[in-house]
Design a protein around this motif. Structure first.
Motif, PDB file in Angstrom:
ATOM      1  N   ALA A  95       0.839  -1.196   0.000  1.00 56.29           N
ATOM      2  CA  ALA A  95       0.000   0.000   0.000  1.00 56.29           C
ATOM      3  C   ALA A  95       0.875   1.247   0.000  1.00 56.29           C
ATOM      4  CB  ALA A  95      -0.917   0.009   1.218  1.00 56.29           C
ATOM      5  N   SER A  97       0.673   5.864  -0.075  1.00 56.27           N
ATOM      6  CA  SER A  97      -0.156   7.038   0.176  1.00 56.27           C
ATOM      7  C   SER A  97      -0.949   7.385  -1.071  1.00 56.27           C
ATOM      8  CB  SER A  97       0.723   8.230   0.580  1.00 56.27           C
ATOM      9  OG  SER A  97       1.446   7.950   1.760  1.00 56.27           O
ATOM     10  N   LYS A  98      -2.107   7.998  -0.869  1.00 56.01           N
ATOM     11  CA  LYS A  98      -2.978   8.308  -1.992  1.00 56.01           C
ATOM     12  C   LYS A  98      -2.326   9.257  -2.996  1.00 56.01           C
ATOM     13  CE  LYS A  98      -7.374   7.447   0.357  1.00 56.01           C
ATOM     14  NZ  LYS A  98      -8.663   8.003   0.796  1.00 56.01           N
ATOM     15  N   ASP A  99      -1.389  10.066  -2.531  1.00 53.92           N
ATOM     16  CA  ASP A  99      -0.727  11.013  -3.433  1.00 53.92           C
ATOM     17  C   ASP A  99       0.557  10.456  -4.046  1.00 53.92           C
ATOM     18  OD1 ASP A  99       0.772  10.960  -1.164  1.00 53.92           O
ATOM     19  OD2 ASP A  99       0.780  13.117  -0.801  1.00 53.92           O
ATOM     20  N   LYS A 102       2.139   6.425  -8.814  1.00 55.49           N
ATOM     21  CA  LYS A 102       2.224   4.980  -9.051  1.00 55.49           C
ATOM     22  C   LYS A 102       3.184   4.627 -10.188  1.00 55.49           C
ATOM     23  CE  LYS A 102      -2.570   4.464  -7.534  1.00 55.49           C
ATOM     24  NZ  LYS A 102      -2.746   5.925  -7.398  1.00 55.49           N
ATOM     25  N   GLU A 141       1.555   1.208   9.390  1.00 50.07           N
ATOM     26  CA  GLU A 141       0.792   2.126   8.554  1.00 50.07           C
ATOM     27  C   GLU A 141       1.189   3.591   8.764  1.00 50.07           C
ATOM     28  OE1 GLU A 141      -1.395   1.285  12.340  1.00 50.07           O
ATOM     29  OE2 GLU A 141      -0.567   0.042  10.737  1.00 50.07           O
ATOM     30  N   LYS A 145       3.540   8.418   6.677  1.00 50.49           N
ATOM     31  CA  LYS A 145       3.247   9.725   7.266  1.00 50.49           C
ATOM     32  C   LYS A 145       4.460  10.312   7.966  1.00 50.49           C
ATOM     33  CE  LYS A 145      -1.753   9.482   8.064  1.00 50.49           C
ATOM     34  NZ  LYS A 145      -2.833   9.581   9.080  1.00 50.49           N
ATOM     35  N   ARG A 163      -7.551   2.831   5.006  1.00 52.23           N
ATOM     36  CA  ARG A 163      -8.322   4.032   4.654  1.00 52.23           C
ATOM     37  C   ARG A 163      -8.162   5.127   5.708  1.00 52.23           C
ATOM     38  NH1 ARG A 163     -11.907  -0.009   2.746  1.00 52.23           N
ATOM     39  NH2 ARG A 163     -12.983  -0.116   4.758  1.00 52.23           N
ATOM     40  N   ASP A 166      -5.087   7.023   5.064  1.00 51.51           N
ATOM     41  CA  ASP A 166      -4.947   7.534   3.692  1.00 51.51           C
ATOM     42  C   ASP A 166      -3.991   6.696   2.847  1.00 51.51           C
ATOM     43  OD1 ASP A 166      -6.712   9.714   4.123  1.00 51.51           O
ATOM     44  OD2 ASP A 166      -5.103  10.820   5.105  1.00 51.51           O
ATOM     45  N   LEU A 167      -4.090   5.375   2.986  1.00 54.63           N
ATOM     46  CA  LEU A 167      -3.256   4.465   2.225  1.00 54.63           C
ATOM     47  C   LEU A 167      -4.095   3.706   1.205  1.00 54.63           C
ATOM     48  CD1 LEU A 167      -1.096   3.039   5.145  1.00 54.63           C
ATOM     49  CD2 LEU A 167      -0.350   4.661   3.399  1.00 54.63           C
ATOM     50  N   LEU A 168      -3.506   3.452   0.069  1.00 55.56           N
ATOM     51  CA  LEU A 168      -4.204   2.790  -1.031  1.00 55.56           C
ATOM     52  C   LEU A 168      -3.512   1.466  -1.354  1.00 55.56           C
ATOM     53  CD1 LEU A 168      -6.423   3.165  -3.267  1.00 55.56           C
ATOM     54  CD2 LEU A 168      -4.590   4.088  -4.709  1.00 55.56           C
ATOM     55  N   LEU A 170      -2.203  -1.505  -3.502  1.00 53.10           N
ATOM     56  CA  LEU A 170      -1.909  -1.634  -4.929  1.00 53.10           C
ATOM     57  C   LEU A 170      -1.793  -3.082  -5.379  1.00 53.10           C
ATOM     58  CD1 LEU A 170       0.775   1.164  -5.550  1.00 53.10           C
ATOM     59  CD2 LEU A 170      -1.700   1.278  -5.894  1.00 53.10           C
TER      60      LEU A 170
END
Length: 283
Positions: A95, A97-99, A102, A141, A145, A163, A166-168, A170
């Motif tokens: 996983a 961060s959303k920002d 990729k 997690e 950050k 979530r 703020d982790l996505l 992959l």
């Protein structure tokens, strides 16, 4: 006497004890107690860290243990998987961060924080990913950050913790669940006793979500019965004293099919329908 290792805390602990209780093993446990004897089976239960159980089994410190497949894989131990259980399902995921960009996943050297360094390293090598593995024992997690890593590899069951931070996710590295594992030598020398335990556990797993349905049914409707409630080996049909027109049926029905089954049985003229829970079903 068999020594069984159970997790002393965490996501597998309560479910493991519940399985033993449902399977009929009478164990008296108290807070902070490190071991307990089974009152109706030659077994001692040892409460240890879930991560220590694979190594303890391999070394023969305990004969059997319930722990996650992920921990056995990470430790790389030679133990025998005896039975897969129905709890502890989770996925080990990569996983970011959303920002996170990729496109950089395979282009830059990543810092990956994880409590599973061996699995993560093997995965990165197989995927051709250039990565530095940061071994963390907890709060993985938080690593992105805090600027400690670009990504994490961690267990998730619902994805909620990811979530919240703020982790996505992959990629999935490994799918895991709780299993009963055995020392390879003990799996042979204690086969009879282990098989008794496995049969008890399997009887609980088979009974999960199953219900026992009993009803009176007009004999003229028996031809349509199997299509409605096939059961495990077909419905059991018995005579009713003093009633030539009726018979009694018994059948196992999955709970998700129960409402429809009762509705169809009523249309066939069934009466006196009784539904009960099933605690164990011996295969």
């Amino acid at each position: 006497m068999i020594k069984l290792g159970l997790p002393n805390k965490g996501r597998l602990s309560d479910k493991s004890l519940e399985l033993l209780k449902q399977a009929g093993f009478q164990i008296q446990t108290k807070d902070r107690k490190l071991s307990a004897f089974c009152e109706n089976f030659m077994m001692e239960v040892i409460f240890v860290r879930a991560g220590d159980i694979p190594g303890f089994i391999q070394e023969g410190i305990i004969d059997l243990g319930i722990t996650g497949q992920d921990l056995v894989e990470e430790k790389g131990v030679a133990v025998e998987k005896i039975l897969e259980l129905d709890f502890g399902q989770a996925e080990l995921v990569l996983a970011v961060s959303k920002d996170f960009d990729k496109e950089q996943l395979f282009l830059k050297k990543l810092k990956i924080a994880t409590s599973y360094p061996k699995i993560t390293l093997h995965f990165c090598e197989a995927q051709g990913m250039n990565a530095d593995i940061i071994d963390m024992s907890g709060a993985v997690e938080l690593a992105p950050k805090l600027g400690l890593s670009d990504a994490i590899v961690d267990l998730t069951s619902s994805g909620e913790t990811l979530r919240m931070n703020d982790l996505l996710p992959l990629m999935t590295l490994f799918k895991t669940k709780a299993c009963l594992f055995a020392n390879k030598e003990k799996a042979r020398s204690e086969r009879k006793r282990i098989d008794q335990m496995v049969m008890a556990f399997q009887s609980v797993l088979m009974a999960k979500n199953q219900k026992f349905l009993i009803a009176n049914l007009p004999k003229m409707s028996l031809g349509d019965l199997a299509a409605i409630v096939p059961g495990l080996s077909g419905p059991t049909v018995m005579s009713i004293v003093g009633r030539e027109d009726l018979c009694a049926i018994q059948v196992v029905v999955h709970e998700r099919e129960m409402t429809e089954a009762i509705d169809q049985l009523k249309k066939l003229g069934a009466s006196g329908i009784l539904v009960t829970n099933i605690e164990q079903m011996v295969p």
